[in-house]
Scaffold this motif. Sequence first.
Motif, PDB file in Angstrom:
ATOM      1  N   ILE A  27      -5.945   6.910   3.964  1.00 30.07           N
ATOM      2  CA  ILE A  27      -5.910   8.368   4.164  1.00 30.07           C
ATOM      3  C   ILE A  27      -7.335   8.891   4.008  1.00 30.07           C
ATOM      4  O   ILE A  27      -7.862   8.947   2.887  1.00 30.07           O
ATOM      5  CB  ILE A  27      -4.958   9.034   3.143  1.00 30.07           C
ATOM      6  N   GLN A  62       0.971  10.764  -3.824  1.00 28.60           N
ATOM      7  CA  GLN A  62       1.391   9.779  -2.815  1.00 28.60           C
ATOM      8  C   GLN A  62       2.766   9.170  -3.108  1.00 28.60           C
ATOM      9  O   GLN A  62       3.709   9.897  -3.278  1.00 28.60           O
ATOM     10  CB  GLN A  62       0.277   8.729  -2.620  1.00 28.60           C
ATOM     11  N   SER A  63       2.844   7.855  -3.243  1.00 25.98           N
ATOM     12  CA  SER A  63       4.184   7.229  -3.317  1.00 25.98           C
ATOM     13  C   SER A  63       4.942   7.524  -4.601  1.00 25.98           C
ATOM     14  O   SER A  63       6.134   7.203  -4.685  1.00 25.98           O
ATOM     15  CB  SER A  63       4.074   5.716  -3.140  1.00 25.98           C
ATOM     16  N   LYS A  66       8.148   9.310  -4.215  1.00 26.47           N
ATOM     17  CA  LYS A  66       9.381   8.614  -3.817  1.00 26.47           C
ATOM     18  C   LYS A  66      10.417   8.628  -4.948  1.00 26.47           C
ATOM     19  O   LYS A  66      11.619   8.556  -4.705  1.00 26.47           O
ATOM     20  CB  LYS A  66       9.056   7.182  -3.369  1.00 26.47           C
ATOM     21  N   PHE A  94       3.895  -2.218   1.374  1.00 23.63           N
ATOM     22  CA  PHE A  94       4.761  -1.028   1.348  1.00 23.63           C
ATOM     23  C   PHE A  94       4.958  -0.403   2.722  1.00 23.63           C
ATOM     24  O   PHE A  94       5.885   0.356   2.935  1.00 23.63           O
ATOM     25  CB  PHE A  94       4.202   0.020   0.364  1.00 23.63           C
ATOM     26  N   ASN A 113       7.829   2.493   2.225  1.00 20.71           N
ATOM     27  CA  ASN A 113       7.768   3.661   3.098  1.00 20.71           C
ATOM     28  C   ASN A 113       9.029   3.828   3.940  1.00 20.71           C
ATOM     29  O   ASN A 113       9.549   4.940   4.083  1.00 20.71           O
ATOM     30  CB  ASN A 113       6.543   3.572   4.007  1.00 20.71           C
ATOM     31  N   GLU A 157      -3.282  12.539   6.728  1.00 21.62           N
ATOM     32  CA  GLU A 157      -2.344  11.430   6.935  1.00 21.62           C
ATOM     33  C   GLU A 157      -1.616  11.575   8.265  1.00 21.62           C
ATOM     34  O   GLU A 157      -1.351  10.587   8.947  1.00 21.62           O
ATOM     35  CB  GLU A 157      -1.350  11.341   5.763  1.00 21.62           C
ATOM     36  N   ASN A 164       3.237   4.683   9.808  1.00 20.23           N
ATOM     37  CA  ASN A 164       4.433   5.390   9.341  1.00 20.23           C
ATOM     38  C   ASN A 164       5.194   6.012  10.515  1.00 20.23           C
ATOM     39  O   ASN A 164       6.427   6.069  10.493  1.00 20.23           O
ATOM     40  CB  ASN A 164       4.062   6.467   8.319  1.00 20.23           C
ATOM     41  N   TYR A 188       8.084  13.750   4.875  1.00 23.81           N
ATOM     42  CA  TYR A 188       7.662  12.617   4.037  1.00 23.81           C
ATOM     43  C   TYR A 188       6.166  12.715   3.702  1.00 23.81           C
ATOM     44  O   TYR A 188       5.755  12.537   2.551  1.00 23.81           O
ATOM     45  CB  TYR A 188       7.966  11.294   4.776  1.00 23.81           C
ATOM     46  N   CYS A 192       4.290  13.138  -0.030  1.00 20.99           N
ATOM     47  CA  CYS A 192       3.205  12.277  -0.532  1.00 20.99           C
ATOM     48  C   CYS A 192       1.969  13.089  -0.905  1.00 20.99           C
ATOM     49  O   CYS A 192       1.180  12.674  -1.760  1.00 20.99           O
ATOM     50  CB  CYS A 192       2.813  11.246   0.527  1.00 20.99           C
ATOM     51  N   TYR A 240       4.990  -2.098  -5.489  1.00 23.09           N
ATOM     52  CA  TYR A 240       4.676  -2.864  -4.276  1.00 23.09           C
ATOM     53  C   TYR A 240       4.982  -4.350  -4.452  1.00 23.09           C
ATOM     54  O   TYR A 240       5.825  -4.724  -5.246  1.00 23.09           O
ATOM     55  CB  TYR A 240       3.224  -2.650  -3.835  1.00 23.09           C
ATOM     56  N   GLY A 257       1.106   5.016  -6.724  1.00 27.91           N
ATOM     57  CA  GLY A 257       0.761   5.632  -5.442  1.00 27.91           C
ATOM     58  C   GLY A 257      -0.658   5.257  -5.068  1.00 27.91           C
ATOM     59  O   GLY A 257      -1.465   4.943  -5.964  1.00 27.91           O
ATOM     60  N   VAL A 258      -0.980   5.299  -3.770  1.00 22.57           N
ATOM     61  CA  VAL A 258      -2.328   4.899  -3.355  1.00 22.57           C
ATOM     62  C   VAL A 258      -3.396   5.916  -3.743  1.00 22.57           C
ATOM     63  O   VAL A 258      -4.583   5.650  -3.598  1.00 22.57           O
ATOM     64  CB  VAL A 258      -2.431   4.580  -1.839  1.00 22.57           C
TER      65      VAL A 258
HETATM   66  N1  GLN Z   1       1.422   8.361   2.074  1.00 23.22           N
HETATM   67  C1  GLN Z   1       1.193   6.948   1.875  1.00 23.22           C
HETATM   68  C2  GLN Z   1       1.828   6.176   2.995  1.00 23.22           C
HETATM   69  O1  GLN Z   1       2.857   6.567   3.451  1.00 23.22           O
HETATM   70  C3  GLN Z   1       1.783   6.553   0.571  1.00 23.22           C
HETATM   71  C4  GLN Z   1       1.618   5.102   0.323  1.00 23.22           C
HETATM   72  C5  GLN Z   1       1.578   4.766  -1.115  1.00 23.22           C
HETATM   73  O2  GLN Z   1       1.199   5.544  -1.986  1.00 23.22           O
HETATM   74  N2  GLN Z   1       1.901   3.542  -1.361  1.00 23.22           N
HETATM   75  O3  GLN Z   1       1.323   5.176   3.443  1.00 23.22           O
END
Ligand code: GLN
Length: 304
Positions: A27, A62-63, A66, A94, A113, A157, A164, A188, A192, A240, A257-258
């Motif tokens: 990103i 980010q993730s 989820k 992921f 994802n 993103e 994605n 989505y 994130c 992951y 999260g990334v």
């Molecule tokens: N927004 C990122 C993606 O969809 C989130 C990935 C992550 O944090 N692992 O790739």
Amino acid sequence: MNYTAILEDIYHQVKPLLTQGQITDTIPELAHISPLKFGMAVQTIDGSLFQIGDAAEKFSIQSISKVFALTMAMQLEGDNIWTRIGREPSGTAFNSLVQLEYENGIPRNPFINAGALVVTDMIISHLGDARRSLLDFIHKLSDEQGIDYDHDVAHSERETGFRNAALANFLKSFGNLNNAPADVLGAYIHHCSLSMSCVELARSSTYLANGGKLPWNDETIIAANQAKYINSLMLTCGTYDSVGDFAYRVGLPAKSGVGGGILAVMPNEFSVCVWSPGLNPSGNSLAGTKALELFTTLTGISVF
Ligand code: GLN
């Protein structure tokens, strides 16, 4: 437990690691963040907060989003979730496409994802506006109305997230999205892009440490067994394809999260969030993983 002294010790020990990770390149908007940032916050269910470093600075969750999206889907769909998503670690990246092809469009778990896209689709089907509803939910969980999406991160993103987009279209081709792929993807990506601090994330996840209830007013967010399910999924699928190594070292349910954040939960005790943007090759915060390993070692507290 002297959490303050333990956090100071951890910060001292991880400082040399801060420059050893890799800032995410998936990103572009996140690429300019200083690798020297480090924050950590512990929120106990009895209301005490301990923090160090940049724990009050907002970053891109980010993730980690989820976890909150899955909680909403559990509220809305209960066990029906599992007709469309699995509950096994993926062992692949992921954002992998290949497993989805072999497994006929059923994502391995809700924390990759593809799984989160299906979760988002469920939220849209029930509530229409998945962006607004997740934001409202976070405001309730955090008791903090100022939390918002970072629209620059979402835009960044959106411009570059071709993988994605492929996943969303792929899921649709298998009949595992009920709404338009572009709508699911848009929601989505916004989820994130939530911008939150370690303090806010630790507070927002205390329901997972507290049998599904908000500790400060006893409001039920999800049933106690659903909190157990989410914690179990975090332990087995939350970090992951290095989830085994993470569980071995840290011994707590966690979601990364990334953006460099990792949220972890100790049932009946606390939530803890760490942020350090440099990632290890699996996409988990390098210093953040070490900090959590030190935390469970120095406190002697883990689910094991
Ligand atoms: N927004 C990122 C993606 O969809 C989130 C990935 C992550 O944090 N692992 O790739």
